[in-house]
Design a protein around this motif. Structure first.
Motif, short mmCIF file in Angstrom:
data_model
loop_
_atom_site.label_atom_id
_atom_site.label_comp_id
_atom_site.label_asym_id
_atom_site.label_seq_id
_atom_site.Cartn_x
_atom_site.Cartn_y
_atom_site.Cartn_z
N ALA A 306 9.12 -8.71 -8.86
CA ALA A 306 8.06 -8.72 -8.70
C ALA A 306 7.08 -8.30 -8.57
N GLY A 307 7.20 -7.22 -7.79
CA GLY A 307 6.32 -6.33 -7.01
C GLY A 307 5.74 -5.50 -8.78
N ILE A 308 6.28 -5.40 -9.73
CA ILE A 308 6.00 -4.86 -10.58
C ILE A 308 5.02 -5.67 -11.00
N THR A 309 5.43 -7.66 -11.31
CA THR A 309 4.58 -7.86 -11.97
C THR A 309 3.02 -7.99 -11.32
N ILE A 310 3.11 -8.18 -9.73
CA ILE A 310 1.88 -8.28 -9.36
C ILE A 310 1.26 -7.29 -9.12
N VAL A 311 1.81 -5.78 -9.32
CA VAL A 311 0.55 -4.58 -9.56
C VAL A 311 0.19 -4.98 -10.85
N VAL A 312 0.95 -4.42 -12.10
CA VAL A 312 0.16 -4.87 -12.96
C VAL A 312 -0.79 -5.60 -13.12
N PHE A 331 -2.65 1.74 -3.60
CA PHE A 331 -1.33 2.51 -3.36
C PHE A 331 -1.12 1.30 -2.33
N LEU A 332 -2.24 1.60 -1.50
CA LEU A 332 -2.06 -0.26 -0.49
C LEU A 332 -1.47 -1.25 -0.74
N MET A 333 -2.62 -1.85 -1.98
CA MET A 333 -2.42 -3.26 -2.30
C MET A 333 -0.48 -2.69 -3.10
N CYS A 334 -0.34 -2.32 -3.42
CA CYS A 334 1.34 -1.82 -3.94
C CYS A 334 2.15 -2.80 -3.29
N ILE A 335 1.88 -1.16 -2.08
CA ILE A 335 2.99 -1.61 -0.65
C ILE A 335 2.73 -2.53 -0.04
N ALA A 336 1.91 -3.66 0.00
CA ALA A 336 1.56 -4.70 0.58
C ALA A 336 1.50 -6.04 -0.52
N SER A 337 1.98 -5.88 -2.09
CA SER A 337 2.14 -6.60 -2.86
C SER A 337 3.72 -6.44 -3.23
N VAL A 338 4.76 -5.40 -2.54
CA VAL A 338 5.86 -4.88 -2.83
C VAL A 338 7.09 -6.19 -1.29
N GLY A 350 7.26 -17.65 -8.58
CA GLY A 350 7.03 -17.04 -7.19
C GLY A 350 5.94 -15.82 -7.01
N SER A 351 6.25 -14.76 -7.69
CA SER A 351 5.02 -13.57 -7.71
C SER A 351 4.08 -13.97 -8.31
N LEU A 352 3.85 -14.77 -9.03
CA LEU A 352 2.21 -15.10 -10.20
C LEU A 352 1.56 -15.98 -8.75
N MET A 353 2.49 -16.72 -8.08
CA MET A 353 1.61 -17.28 -6.83
C MET A 353 1.23 -16.14 -5.99
N LEU A 354 1.35 -14.94 -5.81
CA LEU A 354 1.33 -13.86 -4.73
C LEU A 354 0.45 -12.93 -5.54
N ILE A 355 0.10 -12.99 -6.85
CA ILE A 355 -0.99 -12.65 -7.67
C ILE A 355 -2.78 -12.71 -6.58
N PRO A 356 -3.32 -13.63 -6.06
CA PRO A 356 -4.56 -13.80 -5.65
C PRO A 356 -4.74 -13.04 -4.10
N LEU A 357 -3.39 -12.77 -3.30
CA LEU A 357 -2.74 -11.74 -2.22
C LEU A 357 -3.74 -10.76 -2.75
#
Length: 417
Positions: A306-312, A331-338, A350-357
């Motif tokens: 899920a973290g990979i999907t959100i970041v990419v 990288f800050l966005m990456c940590i927040a996404s994880v 669920g992972s897609l729904m966190l992309i807007p964040l």
């Protein structure tokens, strides 16, 4: 095959007999076919995709709010203290996965042509500016946050209320849990409309300027996603196992990928794959008092895929809009996404729904972010399957590695004694 079809059965029952992934594929194929045969519709068919994206946009803020609030309120202090090594591996794996996704997003930048016409966005350039914007967004009035889809403020308010609800009565926590279940039910209903939404989105993409070549952008981003997940599964997960156990990790890794990852790939549900993982742990002769807790826990918080999907997907949106972001801010966005990905389990998409964040950290508008979510459902035929396979198999891999480490230490202590 025809005998199983009952024309008198309700439509919902008939559709339930068709695997959801197949419904998505059918919607995608019909979108391409209809766009080729009749490319002149600018109202009816594209509206299917527009309504789907709007529905996702409407429910996403409430979903994040109730899930986070309920999860924090139900957490019991001091629980899972005997699982620290496994939890450490879970989070180490997620941070490595997110960082790798970020690196590959810079090496192989993806773009989405349909976002190119969106409004210009001036994003923060450095970490300090990102942090200042983050704080400013975090203290927004909660009502305004829901109206404006300010996901940062929604997340902060949900954490704050969740912490306060931890001291409330059990009946109150049950109400919160029921609300979270109800909202999850609403999002599942919206997701059930994904085949129709994908049909409209693919049709619209194929009939826009660039035509069918727009689909090549999806091939590229899918390639980056799958490549990242394969590297994590075959290189970094084995490396973490080796550092934990000191032995050859690949027999364990391959066994888990075949017996857990393969079934998770087709079920596309970590929750549905729980019995498979529990049986695999028993086959590996792991301690039941450990895996009976760590596997359900991993199903909830171990979300490397899920973290990979959100970041990419977020970086693809940034590249499309021409946003230049420093590696530190990314990288800050990456940590927040994880960290936020830990709450995406159990919810379809669920992972897609966190992309807007994640997009909000870069100042990308919610309307644009939800278009990216729509694209995510188009590529979800491959992306979601690979993501679930990585998430679910990793639960068993890290649980087994920690158990092997504990057994090796116990044996050494016994020999030294």
């Amino acid at each position: 095959m025809l005998e199983s079809f009952n024309p008198k059965a309700p439509l919902a029952q008939t559709l339930n007999k068709i695997p959801f992934i197949l419904q998505i594929i059918i919607g995608l194929a019909f979108g391409v076919l209809v766009a080729y045969i009749y490319p002149d519709d600018k109202t009816v068919i594209p509206t299917f995709g527009t309504l789907f994206v709007k529905a996702l946009k409407a429910v996403a803020p409430l979903l994040i709010f109730v899930l986070v609030t309920s999860a924090i309120a139900k957490h019991k202090s001091g629980s899972q203290t005997n699982l620290k090594p496994i939890i450490a591996l879970y989070f180490a794996g997620m941070v490595i996965s997110g960082t790798l996704a970020l690196g590959l997003s810079y090496l192989f930048p993806s773009t989405f042509t349909e976002l190119a016409a969106s409004e210009n966005v001036s994003a923060p350039k450095g970490v300090v500016e990102v942090l200042v914007n983050f704080v400013n967004q975090a203290v927004e009035n909660p009502v305004s946050a829901f109206i404006n889809c300010n996901f940062v403020a929604i997340l902060v308010w949900s954490i704050a209320l969740g912490l306060m609800f931890r001291v409330s009565k059990e009946s109150t926590k049950l109400v919160l849990d029921d609300v979270a279940t109800a909202v999850s039910g609403v999002i599942r209903f919206v997701i059930r409309c994904a085949p129709l939404g994908v049909f409209g989105l693919v049709y619209n993409s194929c009939t826009q300027e660039g035509g069918f070549s727009n689909l090549l952008n999806y091939v590229h981003v899918v390639g980056v996603l799958v490549l990242t997940m394969f590297i994590v599964a075959l290189i970094f997960n084995p490396l973490l196992v080796f550092l934990t156990t000191g032995s050859n990790p690949y027999p364990l890794v391959f066994k888990c990928l075949v017996k857990s990852g393969l079934t998770a790939f087709f079920t596309r549900s970590s929750a549905a794959n729980l019995p498979v993982n529990m049986a695999l742990c028993e086959e590996l002769k792991l301690k039941k008092e450990t895996y009976s807790i760590s596997i359900p826990l991993g199903c909830t918080i171990n979300m490397s895929g899920a973290g990979i999907t959100i970041v990419v997907m977020t970086m693809a949106a940034a590249h499309t809009l021409g946003i230049e972001v420093s590696f530190g801010a990314a990288f800050l966005m990456c940590i927040a996404s994880v960290l936020c990905a830990c709450g995406s389990s159990g919810v379809a998409g669920g992972s897609l729904m966190l992309i807007p964040l994640a997009c909000s950290i870069f100042g990308i508008p919610s309307d644009v972010a939800m278009q990216v979510v729509g694209i995510g459902f188009i590529i979800g035929v491959v992306q979601d399957s690979c993501e679930t396979a990585l998430n679910s198999s990793t639960d068993v891999i890290f649980t087994a590695a920690s158990c092997m480490r504990a057994e090796k230490k116990a044996l050494q202590n016994k020999e030294n004694a």
